[in-house]
Design a protein around this motif. Structure first.
Motif, PDB file in Angstrom:
ATOM      1  N   ARG A 197       0.365  -1.406   0.006  1.00 16.61           N
ATOM      2  CA  ARG A 197      -0.167  -0.349   0.002  1.00 16.61           C
ATOM      3  C   ARG A 197       0.998   1.139   0.240  1.00 16.61           C
ATOM      4  O   ARG A 197       0.518   2.722  -0.547  1.00 16.61           O
TER       5      ARG A 197
ATOM      6  N   SER B 157      -3.077   7.790  -5.479  1.00 16.64           N
ATOM      7  CA  SER B 157      -4.133   8.148  -5.922  1.00 16.64           C
ATOM      8  C   SER B 157      -3.446   9.580  -6.575  1.00 16.64           C
ATOM      9  O   SER B 157      -2.630  10.222  -6.258  1.00 16.64           O
TER      10      SER B 157
ATOM     11  N   THR C  58      -9.885  11.352 -11.398  1.00 16.58           N
ATOM     12  CA  THR C  58      -9.681  10.347 -10.357  1.00 16.58           C
ATOM     13  C   THR C  58      -8.708   9.042 -11.213  1.00 16.58           C
ATOM     14  O   THR C  58      -9.464   8.870 -11.798  1.00 16.58           O
TER      15      THR C  58
ATOM     16  N   SER D  81      -5.557   5.829 -10.267  1.00 14.96           N
ATOM     17  CA  SER D  81      -4.177   5.164  -9.815  1.00 14.96           C
ATOM     18  C   SER D  81      -2.831   5.106 -10.130  1.00 14.96           C
ATOM     19  O   SER D  81      -3.364   5.369 -11.297  1.00 14.96           O
TER      20      SER D  81
ATOM     21  N   THR E 270      -0.584   6.935   0.814  1.00 10.90           N
ATOM     22  CA  THR E 270      -1.188   6.388   1.924  1.00 10.90           C
ATOM     23  C   THR E 270      -1.192   7.912   2.799  1.00 10.90           C
ATOM     24  O   THR E 270      -2.108   7.677   3.970  1.00 10.90           O
TER      25      THR E 270
ATOM     26  N   SER F 262      -7.617   3.258  -5.517  1.00 11.11           N
ATOM     27  CA  SER F 262      -8.800   4.291  -4.671  1.00 11.11           C
ATOM     28  C   SER F 262     -10.291   3.875  -5.867  1.00 11.11           C
ATOM     29  O   SER F 262     -10.435   4.933  -6.337  1.00 11.11           O
TER      30      SER F 262
ATOM     31  N   THR G 254      -9.823   6.260  -1.268  1.00 10.08           N
ATOM     32  CA  THR G 254      -9.025   5.688  -1.375  1.00 10.08           C
ATOM     33  C   THR G 254      -7.533   4.437  -0.244  1.00 10.08           C
ATOM     34  O   THR G 254      -8.902   4.695   0.301  1.00 10.08           O
ATOM     35  N   ASP G 255      -6.790   4.097  -0.971  1.00  7.82           N
ATOM     36  CA  ASP G 255      -6.061   2.810  -0.558  1.00  7.82           C
ATOM     37  C   ASP G 255      -7.201   1.941  -0.012  1.00  7.82           C
ATOM     38  O   ASP G 255      -7.251   0.914   0.967  1.00  7.82           O
ATOM     39  N   THR G 256      -7.368   1.113  -0.952  1.00  4.63           N
ATOM     40  CA  THR G 256      -8.384   0.088  -0.710  1.00  4.63           C
ATOM     41  C   THR G 256      -7.542  -1.175  -1.352  1.00  4.63           C
ATOM     42  O   THR G 256      -7.469  -0.803  -2.851  1.00  4.63           O
TER      43      THR G 256
ATOM     44  N   ASN H 191      -9.740   2.601  -9.954  1.00  8.59           N
ATOM     45  CA  ASN H 191      -9.015   1.545  -9.661  1.00  8.59           C
ATOM     46  C   ASN H 191      -7.886   1.479 -10.660  1.00  8.59           C
ATOM     47  O   ASN H 191      -7.072   1.380 -10.858  1.00  8.59           O
TER      48      ASN H 191
END
Length: 475
Positions: A185, A190, A201, A203, A237, A287, A292-294, A333
């Motif tokens: 991570r 993002s 947006t 990633s 992150t 994201s 975010t951070d998924t 993503n």
């Protein structure tokens, strides 16, 4: 009766009653021991005077007074306690009751009893009473506390409990999903792109310690709508934000490289996408939908799945040999990493397949293989652009009983196909070791090689199968 016992215990000879008469002669009964004679001193002190034959107690009813001074003790009185001649019975009180005295005693108030006399029947010290009160207070407080605990314990909805806890990290062995996500991570960012008409947006993933980040072409260019004035911002992150510069793009494979100025970034290492097999576990990180951070988990659903996208307004379509996965991938993503069970980068998430009316994930996501992404990213960083191998022929997909593959529609003058002798109507069925079943598969099969390489091409022409050598050119 035993004669010896009769001699000892029997009546003496000549005695008829229980006691012998006075003056009777004593009869010898053998050697009978008796008490020794009274000492002379005791006889003189307590014995009767010489010649006195009176008894200590006179017969009942006799009231004759004694001679001398002793007669005055009971003369004229009837007190049985003082009269030696009185019978051995309990009589009236020794003194007559005084009625006047009794009346005075009834009216006279006696001493009042204190609280300690009432409670304890005797007097106690004040200090003892204080200590007793303190003890009673403590007992009462303890009883109230116990009652409060019992009352709280009786409530079925609220109570003081201590919940069980598990050992930290017990379910997180090395190589687990959480372990991989923790390591990967920090290398995922993002990407925010802003232009005058709006923004978008996506990633990206850090691939080099100098700050190079690989992502999708459609993320940083907003599918071709952005220009040189677009502002690109990356968010790590840990919340760090850094403005990025566009290094280069490859619209034909939907890849791009940007660069940020950061200190000691976490870098994700490349894996070998050719080693993947269907069923391998993979993670998609990014994201999606702005979250975010998924992290999502899935498997490799298919390999070498040709994906074609775009191609509108006369532009060349996006075509790549994709990794298909059922890990949940959604809008946002795009450009994020697809990693294997070791945490190595094996793909760049790029597209999804959705059903009619559904723009979300239905379990069909596609990623650009890491081997292709690595080669293209290196070319962009080195040269700022990418050159792909090209055959110089326009084809279409065909499927018939006699042939299945990419049928040549026309060839480019001076191109590789024309020089090799390919003609209109030929059906290309194989390039090198790669089977060709449609037009998209021909494109990805050719791009596996570098411009200038010569590869064998198997084709069907007028019912015959031919193999020709084609020297690929650059697009």
């Amino acid at each position: 009766m035993d004669p010896a016992a009769a001699v000892v215990f029997g009546r003496p000879s000549g005695v008829d009653g229980a006691f012998s008469p006075i003056g009777a002669a004593r009869v010898a009964v053998g050697e009978v021991r008796s008490a020794p004679p009274t000492p002379e001193a005791l006889v003189s002190a307590f014995g009767r005077p010489a010649g006195d034959t009176s008894l200590l107690q006179r017969p009942p009813g006799s009231r004759e007074p004694l001679d001398g001074a002793d007669a005055a003790l009971w003369a004229g009185e009837s007190d049985p306690w003082r009269d030696p001649a009185a019978g051995a019975v309990i009589g009236p009180p020794a003194l007559a009751k005084d009625d006047d005295a009794d009346a005075d005693e009834d009216t006279k108030a006696g001493p009042l009893l204190s609280l300690s006399d009432v409670l304890f029947g005797r007097r106690v010290k004040p200090l003892a009473l204080g200590v007793l009160g303190l003890v009673a207070l403590l007992i009462g407080a303890a009883g109230g506390f116990v009652g409060w605990l019992v009352a709280r314990g009786g409530d079925a909805l609220t109570s003081d409990v201590t919940l069980a806890r598990t050992e930290v990290g017990k379910e997180r062995p090395a190589g687990s999903v959480s372990d991989i996500a923790k390591r990967v991570r920090p290398a995922v960012v993002s990407i925010e792109v802003k232009i005058a008409q709006g923004g978008g947006t996506g990633s990206g993933v850090v691939i080099d310690g100098s700050g190079y980040i690989v992502t999708n072409w459609h993320v940083v260019t907003l599918e071709g709508r952005a220009d040189a004035s677009a502002k690109i911002t990356t968010v790590f992150t840990d919340g760090t934000r850094a403005e990025a510069q566009l290094v280069g793009t490859d619209p034909k494979t939907d890849l791009a490289v940007i660069k940020v100025k950061v200190t000691n970034p976490t870098v994700l290492r490349f894996g070998d996408s050719n080693e993947l097999q269907v069923g391998d576990s993979v993670l998609a990180i990014g994201s999606p939908l702005g979250l975010t951070d998924t992290v999502t988990e899935g498997i490799v659903s298919a390999l070498h799945r040709p994906v074609v996208a775009g191609g509108d307004n006369g532009e060349a379509p996006i075509t790549y040999d994709a990794i298909q996965t059922d890990a949940a991938v959604n809008q946002g993503n795009s450009g994020g990493p697809l990693v294997d069970s070791t945490g190595a980068l094996v793909g760049i998430n790029s597209a999804i397949r959705s059903s009619a009316g559904n723009t979300g994930s239905v379990g069909l996501g596609f990623a650009i293989p890491s081997n292709d992404a690595k080669r293209i990213a290196e070319a962009i960083i080195r040269d700022g652009s990418v050159k792909h191998a090209d055959m110089g022929a326009n084809v279409k997909s065909v499927s018939a009983e006699t042939a299945e593959g990419a049928q040549v529609v026309n060839v480019t003058d001076g191109g590789a196909a024309a020089k090799a002798g390919l003609a209109e109507g030929d059906v290309i069925r194989k390039v090198g070791d790669r089977q060709v079943r449609n037009a998209a598969e021909l494109t990805v099969a050719v791009r596996q090689y570098q411009p200038g390489q010569t590869v064998p091409v198997v084709l069907a022409r007028q019912g015959r199968e031919l193999t020709i050598q084609v020297t690929l050119q650059s697009d």
